[in-house]
Design a protein around this motif. Structure first.
Motif, mmCIF file in Angstrom:
data_model
loop_
_atom_site.group_PDB
_atom_site.id
_atom_site.type_symbol
_atom_site.label_atom_id
_atom_site.label_comp_id
_atom_site.label_asym_id
_atom_site.label_seq_id
_atom_site.Cartn_x
_atom_site.Cartn_y
_atom_site.Cartn_z
ATOM 1 N N ILE A 175 12.392 13.536 -3.978
ATOM 2 C CA ILE A 175 12.728 12.803 -5.206
ATOM 3 C C ILE A 175 12.456 13.705 -6.417
ATOM 4 N N ASN A 176 13.426 13.801 -7.288
ATOM 5 C CA ASN A 176 13.229 14.540 -8.527
ATOM 6 C C ASN A 176 12.618 13.593 -9.557
ATOM 7 N N PRO A 177 11.358 13.843 -9.927
ATOM 8 C CA PRO A 177 10.699 12.880 -10.830
ATOM 9 C C PRO A 177 11.450 12.711 -12.150
ATOM 10 N N HIS A 178 12.179 13.737 -12.562
ATOM 11 C CA HIS A 178 12.894 13.647 -13.839
ATOM 12 C C HIS A 178 14.127 12.769 -13.725
ATOM 13 N N ALA A 179 14.579 12.537 -12.500
ATOM 14 C CA ALA A 179 15.750 11.680 -12.311
ATOM 15 C C ALA A 179 15.359 10.196 -12.263
ATOM 16 N N LEU A 180 14.060 9.930 -12.227
ATOM 17 C CA LEU A 180 13.614 8.527 -12.262
ATOM 18 C C LEU A 180 13.824 7.961 -13.671
ATOM 19 N N MET A 181 13.884 6.631 -13.757
ATOM 20 C CA MET A 181 14.002 5.997 -15.065
ATOM 21 C C MET A 181 12.619 5.763 -15.693
ATOM 22 N N LEU A 182 11.595 6.190 -15.009
ATOM 23 C CA LEU A 182 10.225 5.886 -15.425
ATOM 24 C C LEU A 182 9.902 6.462 -16.800
ATOM 25 N N LYS A 183 9.329 5.601 -17.651
ATOM 26 C CA LYS A 183 8.945 6.037 -18.993
ATOM 27 C C LYS A 183 7.435 6.092 -19.182
ATOM 28 N N ARG A 184 6.745 5.256 -18.420
ATOM 29 C CA ARG A 184 5.299 5.176 -18.662
ATOM 30 C C ARG A 184 4.536 4.610 -17.472
ATOM 31 N N PHE A 185 3.294 5.027 -17.366
ATOM 32 C CA PHE A 185 2.324 4.376 -16.498
ATOM 33 C C PHE A 185 1.398 3.527 -17.367
ATOM 34 N N GLU B 45 0.827 -1.197 0.000
ATOM 35 C CA GLU B 45 0.000 0.000 0.000
ATOM 36 C C GLU B 45 0.867 1.254 0.000
ATOM 37 N N ASP B 46 1.971 1.196 0.696
ATOM 38 C CA ASP B 46 2.740 2.396 1.030
ATOM 39 C C ASP B 46 3.407 3.018 -0.206
ATOM 40 N N PRO B 47 2.961 4.195 -0.656
ATOM 41 C CA PRO B 47 3.548 4.813 -1.860
ATOM 42 C C PRO B 47 5.014 5.183 -1.660
ATOM 43 N N ARG B 48 5.413 5.504 -0.429
ATOM 44 C CA ARG B 48 6.824 5.861 -0.217
ATOM 45 C C ARG B 48 7.724 4.677 -0.559
ATOM 46 N N LYS B 49 7.284 3.477 -0.153
ATOM 47 C CA LYS B 49 8.077 2.288 -0.483
ATOM 48 C C LYS B 49 8.082 2.035 -1.985
ATOM 49 N N GLN B 50 6.918 2.257 -2.596
ATOM 50 C CA GLN B 50 6.854 2.062 -4.049
ATOM 51 C C GLN B 50 7.832 3.005 -4.747
ATOM 52 N N LEU B 51 7.900 4.233 -4.264
ATOM 53 C CA LEU B 51 8.805 5.198 -4.882
ATOM 54 C C LEU B 51 10.257 4.783 -4.677
ATOM 55 N N LYS B 52 10.548 4.238 -3.489
ATOM 56 C CA LYS B 52 11.914 3.762 -3.230
ATOM 57 C C LYS B 52 12.279 2.627 -4.189
ATOM 58 N N ILE B 53 11.336 1.700 -4.346
ATOM 59 C CA ILE B 53 11.564 0.582 -5.263
ATOM 60 C C ILE B 53 11.740 1.113 -6.685
ATOM 61 N N MET B 54 10.909 2.080 -7.040
ATOM 62 C CA MET B 54 10.993 2.685 -8.376
ATOM 63 C C MET B 54 12.384 3.266 -8.627
ATOM 64 N N GLN B 55 12.938 3.897 -7.606
ATOM 65 C CA GLN B 55 14.297 4.445 -7.733
ATOM 66 C C GLN B 55 15.339 3.337 -7.770
ATOM 67 N N ASP B 56 15.290 2.473 -6.749
ATOM 68 C CA ASP B 56 16.349 1.474 -6.580
ATOM 69 C C ASP B 56 16.418 0.513 -7.758
ATOM 70 N N TYR B 57 15.260 0.120 -8.265
ATOM 71 C CA TYR B 57 15.214 -0.924 -9.292
ATOM 72 C C TYR B 57 15.201 -0.339 -10.693
ATOM 73 N N ARG B 58 15.283 0.983 -10.770
ATOM 74 C CA ARG B 58 15.276 1.654 -12.058
ATOM 75 C C ARG B 58 14.062 1.225 -12.908
ATOM 76 N N THR B 59 12.920 1.274 -12.255
ATOM 77 C CA THR B 59 11.655 0.912 -12.906
ATOM 78 C C THR B 59 11.384 1.816 -14.105
ATOM 79 N N THR B 60 11.010 1.209 -15.221
ATOM 80 C CA THR B 60 10.669 2.011 -16.401
ATOM 81 C C THR B 60 9.157 2.116 -16.583
#
Lengths: 420, 420
Positions: free
Chosen positions: B187-197, B151-166
């Motif tokens: 967290i700077n959203p532009h520094a994430l590797m995320l490409k899409r939802f 549930e926890d979005p903070r953890k999701q964001l950490k995983i998104m950073q650590d695992y370089r989620t696209t």
């Protein structure tokens, strides 16, 4: 047969030691530090020179540094949930997932499952990984699988009736809850199609097993899962119900004295230490699982040449296992400190209410926090409960108490009072 | 291309109509009642003579009577959770699961996903089935999948950073929550590797899509899932982001006026009605999904010959969709009656707090229940909340109010007040 196994193990150990030496910087520097050259590995007994891998190693190398293949070959990543600041991660290649399915298929077949069976798999989402693994094995056999994620035992019982479930896969504590709810209904357990329980995720006692077997007129089998290794299927109980068979073509298993770390004799308690022989993405050398078991002298009448042990009899540390979710008291400590800014004395009370395992967290507030207003205390309590829920995905009630009221042993506050 | 598709559809429709006529007693008697002989089926336009299948039909034929294959050929069963006394069930053969993976792989590839991508799939366990489906598609492509149920979005964001989620796969409401929590972090959203939802499980608005796209600098794609049909992958949005493409080789899709049930013109709102063309275990003829969309006149620049529609714009009925869990007010009504023994006036209040969708159930107690002691009322409230949680897997707060305080329209109590 036993000798064939040893030959396979030797070949695979040689290959895996050399592969991790080449592909995983962590192992290369570790082996170098111990002056170990895996090229020279030529006998199973030499493995004892190799250092152990611990959970801490996995935490330090989070997220991808323990992987032995490039990330693009990894098709699944399982992250451990619910640990404070100490996550670990496990990766799978396509071949790893195929093997996971095969190992679980073999385990399920040994329990008598065929394509005519209907498996009802119910796990808390903390055990997601186990659900995936067992499901892939069952689908390989061609059995019908009902993956269902519901807390309510009455609904589970309805599904069990309606779908003519033959096999219930769940945690031991869930099975006990189910049995207690069953007795409150007018369902005749003998009229169910149920043939077996497969219990996974927690240790269980002989008494619990007998209770389930006699109430439901079924057999109860144990399936051993190690998240860091693979999930479920590392070891399983066959139809003879003599204990756990380890799948030794794929896992080199040592049972070591928890203190001396020397191999124990049959009949003696030891910690399970596993070296993966065939995993591609995430191989582990001498991984200390922390799980305790007792190797048996007897072989199984099923004819399996595999190592036979009792069920898991406990954990080396004081890990709390509740409804399939694991946590350490140290995680509670960290969370309390994060929220209140102070190191507060606390005690974790585990108990059972209407068959459900529950947790109460007793916290002794400092003078500073105690002198605050009643509403401030209420807010703190609410805040703590919300944070605990987010952290562990478990409803954990908080109660503020005076420090004197804690149960102690030798003057030390007992971290966990288990009244389940 | 379009003509090829029509030919494939015609052949498959002929086959499926004849197969259900032969294998499913429900359809045999239904077709007989309408004097329909599927042997004579020779033109797509004839399908409109065939009767619809509704959710109620699935409920009446629970659990296995709609299956078109013997149970032993079924390898997975998905039961709908959270419906009071009206469960439905969907079955899959091995081939069905292969097709599910292929349909999802095609959808994901159209969104630009390759084996270099890392997908973080996070669904409430009520959307388990969708998680399985998308995961199998992603694994087929060879992308890395992180199935994570937190549930926890903070953890999701950490995983998104650590695992370089696209690629983040979740419900729209979860994505919004994530975006709100992101703004509270450094967290700077532009520094994430995320490409899409990839959003699945609920309708979402253009405003929400734009908010996510500009905040995260990503693209947002829609993936349409129909649990009764198959789960996710029935339709999807491609990189051109022009709307939903239906996978018409496998689903014959009609968009019909919700009242007249005649086909609508492009630009007009209609209900999605689906006939499965290739499903083995659980084929459905003219299934009324209840989902509303608008077919588009334009074709997609991607060159797809598939039917293109807008996103799902709503539901035909007043189904409540919240955090990916669906429920009807009638289920609340039944539960209230079951617990209190009385038909009580109630109102469902949907609102949003710190980005999280919440439900408050307002109940007007009868005189009889009101005159009870305060503690009895507290107990009733607690009991109701527990039952609601078990039923819907959602925390639903209960508040007792006076009947006069309900919001009404034309003198009738509004069942749902949606303030989200």
């Amino acid at each position: 047969m036993k000798n064939d196994l040893k030959l396979i193990q030797l070949e695979r150990l040689y290959a895996i030691l050399n592969r991790v030496y080449k592909e995983v910087p962590f192992y290369r520097s570790l082996f170098n530090r111990y002056n170990l050259d895996p090229e020279e590995f030529s006998d199973l007994t030499e493995l004892k020179k190799y250092p152990f891998t611990t959970r801490e190693d996995l935490q330090k190398n989070y997220p991808y540094q323990m992987f032995a293949v490039p990330l693009r070959e990894v098709v699944r990543i399982q992250a451990s949930s619910g640990t404070t600041g100490e996550p670990i991660v496990v990766g799978y290649t396509k071949n790893d997932l195929t093997l996971l399915a095969e190992l679980n298929a073999k385990a399920l077949q040994s329990m008598g499952i065929t394509k005519d069976d209907v498996l009802q798999i119910t796990f808390h989402h903390g055990l997601f990984a186990s659900a995936f693994g067992i499901q892939s094995g069952a689908e390989l056999i061609g059995a019908s699988v009902i993956p269902i994620n519901l807390e309510d035992p009455r609904k589970q019982l309805k599904i069990m009736q309606d779908y003519r479930t033959t096999t219930m896969v769940c945690t031991p504590s869930y099975a006990i809850w189910l049995s207690e709810v069953l007795l409150q209904t007018d369902i005749n357990p003998h009229a169910l199609m149920l043939k077996r329980f497969i219990l996974c995720g927690e240790p269980f006692t002989e008494k619990q097993k007998e209770h389930l077997q006699s109430l439901f007129k079924v057999k109860v089998y144990d399936l051993y899962a190690v998240m860091e290794i693979f999930g479920p299927g590392v070891a399983f109980e066959c139809r003879e119900q003599k204990g756990l068979h380890f799948q030794e073509e794929h896992f080199y298993v040592e049972i070591l004295h928890p203190e001396t770390l020397e191999p124990v004799n049959p009949g003696e308690l030891g910690e399970i230490v596993i070296t993966t022989l065939t995993k591609e993405a995430f191989p582990l050398i001498r991984y200390r699982t922390g799980d305790l078991t007792i190797p048996l002298k007897e072989t199984c009448p099923c004819g399996s040449p595999y190592l036979l042990t009792t069920h898991i009899v406990g954990r080396k540390d004081d890990l709390v296992m509740l409804r399939g979710i694991k946590f350490h008291p140290s995680q509670i400590e960290l969370l309390l400190e994060a929220v209140t800014g102070e190191k507060l004395p606390f005690q974790i009370l585990l108990y059972r209410e209407e068959g459900i395992e529950k947790v109460l967290l007793l916290v002794a507030l400092s003078e500073n926090l105690f002198t605050d207003s009643f509403s401030a205390q209420e807010n703190l309590k609410k805040n703590l409960e919300e944070r605990l829920y987010l952290e562990f995905n478990l409803p954990i009630k908080v109660k503020f108490v005076e420090e004197g009221s804690f149960e102690k042993k030798n003057g030390k506050i007992l971290r966990i009072i288990d009244k389940r």
